[in-house]
Design an enzyme around this catalytic site. Structure first.
Site, short mmCIF file in Angstrom:
data_model
loop_
_atom_site.label_atom_id
_atom_site.label_comp_id
_atom_site.label_asym_id
_atom_site.label_seq_id
_atom_site.Cartn_x
_atom_site.Cartn_y
_atom_site.Cartn_z
NE ARG A 71 -2.48 -4.71 5.41
CZ ARG A 71 -2.51 -5.33 4.34
NH1 ARG A 71 -2.65 -6.30 4.01
NH2 ARG A 71 -1.94 -4.25 3.29
N GLY A 111 0.82 -1.16 0.00
CA GLY A 111 0.05 -0.22 -0.01
C GLY A 111 0.76 1.21 -0.05
CE LYS A 129 -19.70 13.00 25.47
NZ LYS A 129 -19.40 13.93 24.47
NE ARG A 148 -1.19 -4.83 -0.82
CZ ARG A 148 -2.02 -3.87 -0.56
NH1 ARG A 148 -3.09 -3.77 -1.31
NH2 ARG A 148 -1.81 -3.07 0.59
CG ASP A 171 -1.67 -0.24 7.92
OD1 ASP A 171 -2.53 0.61 7.78
OD2 ASP A 171 -1.48 -1.20 7.21
CG MET A 196 -7.81 2.40 5.98
SD MET A 196 -6.98 2.65 4.35
CE MET A 196 -8.06 2.18 3.22
CG ASP A 206 4.12 -6.84 7.87
OD1 ASP A 206 3.59 -6.32 6.93
OD2 ASP A 206 3.89 -7.66 8.58
P1 ADP Z 1 2.98 -4.39 2.73
O1 ADP Z 1 4.37 -4.32 2.40
O2 ADP Z 1 2.17 -3.14 2.86
O3 ADP Z 1 2.84 -5.38 3.97
P2 ADP Z 1 1.78 -6.64 1.24
O4 ADP Z 1 1.65 -7.52 2.41
O5 ADP Z 1 0.52 -6.68 0.35
O6 ADP Z 1 2.21 -5.00 1.52
O7 ADP Z 1 3.17 -7.07 0.35
C1 ADP Z 1 3.66 -6.55 -0.83
C2 ADP Z 1 4.07 -7.46 -1.62
O8 ADP Z 1 5.39 -8.01 -1.07
C3 ADP Z 1 3.52 -8.70 -2.10
O9 ADP Z 1 2.43 -8.54 -3.07
C4 ADP Z 1 4.53 -9.62 -2.59
O10 ADP Z 1 4.93 -9.06 -3.85
C5 ADP Z 1 5.53 -9.34 -1.56
N1 ADP Z 1 5.68 -10.41 -0.54
C6 ADP Z 1 4.90 -10.47 0.37
N2 ADP Z 1 4.97 -11.50 1.29
C7 ADP Z 1 6.00 -12.30 0.42
C8 ADP Z 1 6.66 -13.41 0.83
N3 ADP Z 1 6.40 -14.15 1.91
N4 ADP Z 1 7.71 -13.83 0.14
C9 ADP Z 1 7.98 -13.00 -0.87
N5 ADP Z 1 7.21 -11.78 -1.39
C10 ADP Z 1 6.51 -11.41 -0.58
O1 F6P Z 2 -1.66 -1.50 4.52
C1 F6P Z 2 -2.44 -0.03 4.27
C2 F6P Z 2 -3.72 -0.15 3.95
O2 F6P Z 2 -4.46 1.16 3.62
C3 F6P Z 2 -4.74 -0.70 5.13
O3 F6P Z 2 -4.78 0.06 6.06
C4 F6P Z 2 -5.64 -1.24 4.51
O4 F6P Z 2 -6.16 -2.30 5.32
C5 F6P Z 2 -5.21 -1.67 3.20
O5 F6P Z 2 -3.99 -1.05 2.90
C6 F6P Z 2 -6.03 -1.48 2.00
O6 F6P Z 2 -5.70 -1.90 0.86
P1 F6P Z 2 -6.20 -1.79 -0.64
O7 F6P Z 2 -5.64 -0.73 -0.92
O8 F6P Z 2 -5.81 -2.83 -1.31
O9 F6P Z 2 -7.57 -1.63 -0.54
#
Ligand code: ADP
Ligand code: F6P
Length: 319
Positions: free
Chosen positions: A171, A11, A213, A72, A127, A169, A103
């Protein structure tokens, strides 16, 4: 280290552009070449890259979103996707990578490190859910955007004697709800990290009504439940006039606050310094105001906890 890449993933968050700027300018300062990878790991797999210059990051420090776009990418979670990304990195002579994201993005970054490409993570997510840093890039802006909305909602809530449920938001994390609830004077704050009792929320509303209130704001973190359902439940069980607002993606946009720009500048700068020093598989963060680095392994094995002291404080002040 002669050539590095920078990408944004997951995101988007306000301040990511300021982080890209800091990475590019620090790398050039150290005499390195920098390429920007577009759309996160999918750009890495497809070789979608642009050379970055001092000029390509001019006038972006104040802009929300990410000029490198983000995505993603499920394919990068597969061995085949990771193998292709490694081939692209090798073909472009890239010796280090800075990943700006959450993460999930760092799990991808750890894979790149284990494949022999030194990689450093910069925490960018609204987040604030990443262990190892007191704050993530974008959190402060999202909180301020939501506060602005809460102040406006309070005006109309007061005029109409209404109860508002506002869903924010975060998550699985309650940090946005907690900060916004405390700073916005919410009557109740519902976060996933603390069990809550709807009967107690109702009793609090009724106590308020009993002392005259007639309006209230209840902050709900999306991870704690659906604002719509909570609003319906409260209307059915209290007879109060309830409205629900789901703030949604406006929390992800807009010009970053000064605090986010400064944090992004510090962390982007330090990420490149670490690559230059031969570090890898680490995230940069801030602890008590000081920039530091923490291993991805530690980040992944630590549970994120919001500041429950703030939660208790909000409860006392909304008595
Ligand atoms: P954020 O970085 O905001 O937590 P996501 O959890 O959607 O967002 O992860 C972003 C991208 O990181 C995923 O679409 C994928 O490409 C990569 N990713 C996430 N988890 C893994 C994993 N276990 N191994 C390899 N790539 C990952
Ligand atoms: O991780 C950032 C975030 O905005 C969260 O707060 C929320 O749950 C999620 O991404 C929304 O994701 P999307 O943009 O795919 O709707």
């Amino acid at each position: 280290m002669r050539k590095i890449a920078v990408l944004t993933s997951g995101g988007d968050a306000p301040g990511m552009n300021a982080a890209i700027r800091a990475v590019v300018r620090t790398a050039i300062y150290h005499g390195m070449e920098v390429v920007g990878v577009r759309r996160g790991y999918s750009g890495l797999i497809n070789g979608d890259m642009v050379p970055m210059t001092l000029g390509s990051v001019a006038d972006i420090i104040q802009r929300g979103g990410t000029i490198l776009y983000t995505a993603r990418c499920e394919q990068f979670k597969t061995e085949e996707g990771q193998r292709r990304a490694a081939e692209v990195l090798r073909a472009h002579g890239i010796e280090g990578v800075v990943v700006i994201g959450g993460d999930g993005s760092f799990r991808g970054a750890r894979v790149l490190s284990s494949m022999g490409f030194p990689t450093i993570g910069v925490p960018g997510t609204i987040d604030n859910d990443i262990p190892g840093t007191d704050q993530t890039i974008g959190f402060d802006t999202a909180v301020n955007t939501a506060i602005d909305a809460i102040d406006k909602i309070r005006d109309t809530a007061t005029s109409h004697d209404r109860t508002y449920v506002v869903e924010v938001m975060g998550r699985h994390a309650g940090d946005i709800a907690l900060y916004v609830g405390l700073a916005g004077g919410a009557e109740s704050i519902l976060i996933p990290e603390q069990p809550y009792d709807m009967d107690e929320v109702i009793r609090k509303l009724e106590r308020g009504v009993a002392r005259g209130k007639k309006h209230s704001i209840i902050l709900v973190a999306e991870g704690a439940g659906s604002g719509m359902e909570i609003g319906r439940y409260l209307a059915e069980h209290t007879g109060l006039e309830v409205r629900v607002t789901v703030l949604g993606h406006i929390q992800r946009g807009g010009a970053p606050t000064a605090r986010d720009r400064i944090l992004a500048s510090q962390l982007g700068h330090q990420a490149v310094n670490l690559l230059k020093a031969g570090d890898s598989a680490k995230m940069v963060g801030v602890r008590a105001g000081a920039v530091h680095a923490v291993d991805f392994d530690t980040v992944f094995s630590t549970e994120h906890r919001p500041d429950l002291g703030l939660y208790q404080l909000a409860g006392i002040l909304a008595i």
